[in-house]
Motif scaffolding. Structure first.
Motif, PDB file in Angstrom:
ATOM      1  N   UNK A 214      13.792  -9.459  -4.514  1.00  0.00           N
ATOM      2  CA  UNK A 214      14.186  -8.044  -4.534  1.00  0.00           C
ATOM      3  C   UNK A 214      13.082  -7.197  -3.925  1.00  0.00           C
ATOM      4  N   UNK A 215      13.447  -6.419  -2.907  1.00  0.00           N
ATOM      5  CA  UNK A 215      12.503  -5.514  -2.256  1.00  0.00           C
ATOM      6  C   UNK A 215      12.929  -4.085  -2.589  1.00  0.00           C
ATOM      7  N   UNK A 216      12.011  -3.309  -3.159  1.00  0.00           N
ATOM      8  CA  UNK A 216      12.295  -1.925  -3.551  1.00  0.00           C
ATOM      9  C   UNK A 216      11.521  -0.974  -2.657  1.00  0.00           C
TER      10      UNK A 216
ATOM     11  N   UNK B 267       0.819  -1.212   0.000  1.00  0.00           N
ATOM     12  CA  UNK B 267       0.000   0.000   0.000  1.00  0.00           C
ATOM     13  C   UNK B 267       0.855   1.266   0.000  1.00  0.00           C
ATOM     14  N   UNK B 268       2.061   1.198   0.573  1.00  0.00           N
ATOM     15  CA  UNK B 268       2.937   2.377   0.613  1.00  0.00           C
ATOM     16  C   UNK B 268       3.766   2.539  -0.648  1.00  0.00           C
ATOM     17  N   UNK B 269       3.580   1.659  -1.636  1.00  0.00           N
ATOM     18  CA  UNK B 269       4.298   1.771  -2.895  1.00  0.00           C
ATOM     19  C   UNK B 269       5.525   0.880  -2.997  1.00  0.00           C
ATOM     20  N   UNK B 270       5.965   0.294  -1.890  1.00  0.00           N
ATOM     21  CA  UNK B 270       7.087  -0.653  -1.934  1.00  0.00           C
ATOM     22  C   UNK B 270       6.679  -1.893  -2.734  1.00  0.00           C
ATOM     23  N   UNK B 271       7.670  -2.589  -3.287  1.00  0.00           N
ATOM     24  CA  UNK B 271       7.382  -3.813  -4.023  1.00  0.00           C
ATOM     25  C   UNK B 271       8.367  -4.907  -3.646  1.00  0.00           C
ATOM     26  N   UNK B 272       7.896  -6.131  -3.687  1.00  0.00           N
ATOM     27  CA  UNK B 272       8.768  -7.300  -3.542  1.00  0.00           C
ATOM     28  C   UNK B 272       8.498  -8.227  -4.713  1.00  0.00           C
ATOM     29  N   UNK B 273       9.580  -8.645  -5.373  1.00  0.00           N
ATOM     30  CA  UNK B 273       9.478  -9.573  -6.493  1.00  0.00           C
ATOM     31  C   UNK B 273      10.440 -10.723  -6.242  1.00  0.00           C
ATOM     32  N   UNK B 274       9.907 -11.929  -6.148  1.00  0.00           N
ATOM     33  CA  UNK B 274      10.794 -13.051  -5.889  1.00  0.00           C
ATOM     34  C   UNK B 274      10.052 -14.280  -5.416  1.00  0.00           C
ATOM     35  N   UNK B 275      10.745 -15.077  -4.628  1.00  0.00           N
ATOM     36  CA  UNK B 275      10.224 -16.373  -4.208  1.00  0.00           C
ATOM     37  C   UNK B 275       9.444 -16.266  -2.891  1.00  0.00           C
ATOM     38  N   UNK B 276       8.454 -17.165  -2.774  1.00  0.00           N
ATOM     39  CA  UNK B 276       7.582 -17.208  -1.594  1.00  0.00           C
ATOM     40  C   UNK B 276       7.447 -18.643  -1.101  1.00  0.00           C
ATOM     41  N   UNK B 277       7.181 -18.789   0.200  1.00  0.00           N
ATOM     42  CA  UNK B 277       6.862 -20.089   0.776  1.00  0.00           C
ATOM     43  C   UNK B 277       5.974 -19.861   1.994  1.00  0.00           C
TER      44      UNK B 277
END
Length: 290
Positions: free
Chosen positions: A126-128, A107-117
């Motif tokens: 990658x967390x931006x 919601x704050x505009x941050x993003x995470x792209x990658x693996x989940x479990x």
């Protein structure tokens, strides 16, 4: 006339649930249909033997929405979940859990792209940080930064290892002006006064950065740590300095609301009752200069 095994009907079912769609010869929901649950949630999509299976869209009365694949009433395969606070997850699901590869927009505009479990960031990702433009590229364990990683800022970056969300051990800061500062993050503890001592007499503090030398750009990665020996202090670095690195804590919104039981065709159905974004871990961002 013999009835077809596949029929369509709009029925008010037991418990006040409405269903319109295909059924099999046993009267189970089978094929494409639309359902309105007693609590106001709706589902439109494919069924198999009375269970949500295949592609469908589930709308929660609180504004949340899932569209994607189901298997036996659980999110399974590719799907996108829109949360009421504006956050969104798009990626893989296994047995109703975020599992595999996916992208989360917070919601704050941050993003995470990658693996989940098991609904947590786990593996490579990658967390931006939207506010600063900094990004963490590396390993995650159960939603926390842990393992070899690189923390990239506007005009410099840190390469090293993280443990439980904080840098630890040998690493280096690489500056765009063409030099590097080598050193080590050392974990220290806070000693309590004697009269305050109890079972936990010491509490951990943020790691402290100890500089060893400044050099020109050199090839090195966290995986090479075991190959590194002690470094001699360079004259240009001066005396060994200790600085506590300032940190910026970015708190992600909310926490997972418990999944609720829903009854469809006499079965206990588990669907997420989403009121807010499900990420609740704090992410620490370290940087030498800001």
């Amino acid at each position: 006339m013999e009835k077809s095994w596949l029929t369509k009907a709009l029925l008010l079912e037991e418990g006040g649930m409405e269903y319109e769609g295909d059924r099999n010869s046993e009267g189970q929901r089978h094929g494409f249909g639309k359902t309105r649950l007693p609590n106001g949630d709706t589902y439109e999509g494919e069924y198999e033997c009375g269970l949500r299976s295949g592609y469908g869209t589930y709308r929660f009365k609180n504004g949340a929405l899932y569209t994607g694949n189901y298997l036996q009433n659980k999110k399974h395969g590719k799907g996108v979940f829109f949360y009421p606070d504006g956050s969104k997850y798009a990626g893989d699901w296994v047995d109703d859990q975020k599992q595999g590869f996916g992208e989360y927009l917070y919601a704050n505009g941050d993003t995470y792209t990658g693996e989940w479990a098991n609904n947590k960031r786990h593996g490579q990702g990658t967390y931006v940080y939207k506010e600063t433009g900094s990004k963490y590229v590396g390993c995650w364990v159960n939603g926390i930064q842990d393992g070899p990683a690189e923390l990239i800022h506007l005009n410099h970056r840190f390469k090293g290892r993280f443990l439980k969300g904080k840098p630890i051990g040998q690493g280096k800061y690489i500056f765009d002006i063409g030099c590097e500062q080598h050193g080590e993050y050392i974990q220290t503890v806070q000693e309590k006064e004697e009269e305050e001592e109890d079972e936990e007499s010491q509490s951990p503090l943020d790691p402290i950065w100890k500089v060893s030398e400044i050099t020109k750009l050199t090839p090195w990665s966290p995986q090479d740590e075991e190959l590194l020996g002690p470094r001699e202090e360079a004259e240009e670095a001066g005396a060994v300095a200790e600085e506590k690195i300032p940190s910026l804590m970015v708190t992600e919104e909310g926490g997972d609301a418990p999944a609720s039981d829903r009854a469809e065709e006499g079965e206990e159905i588990r669907e997420e009752e989403v009121n807010q974004s499900p990420e609740n871990e704090d992410i620490w961002m370290y940087g030498y200069f800001r």
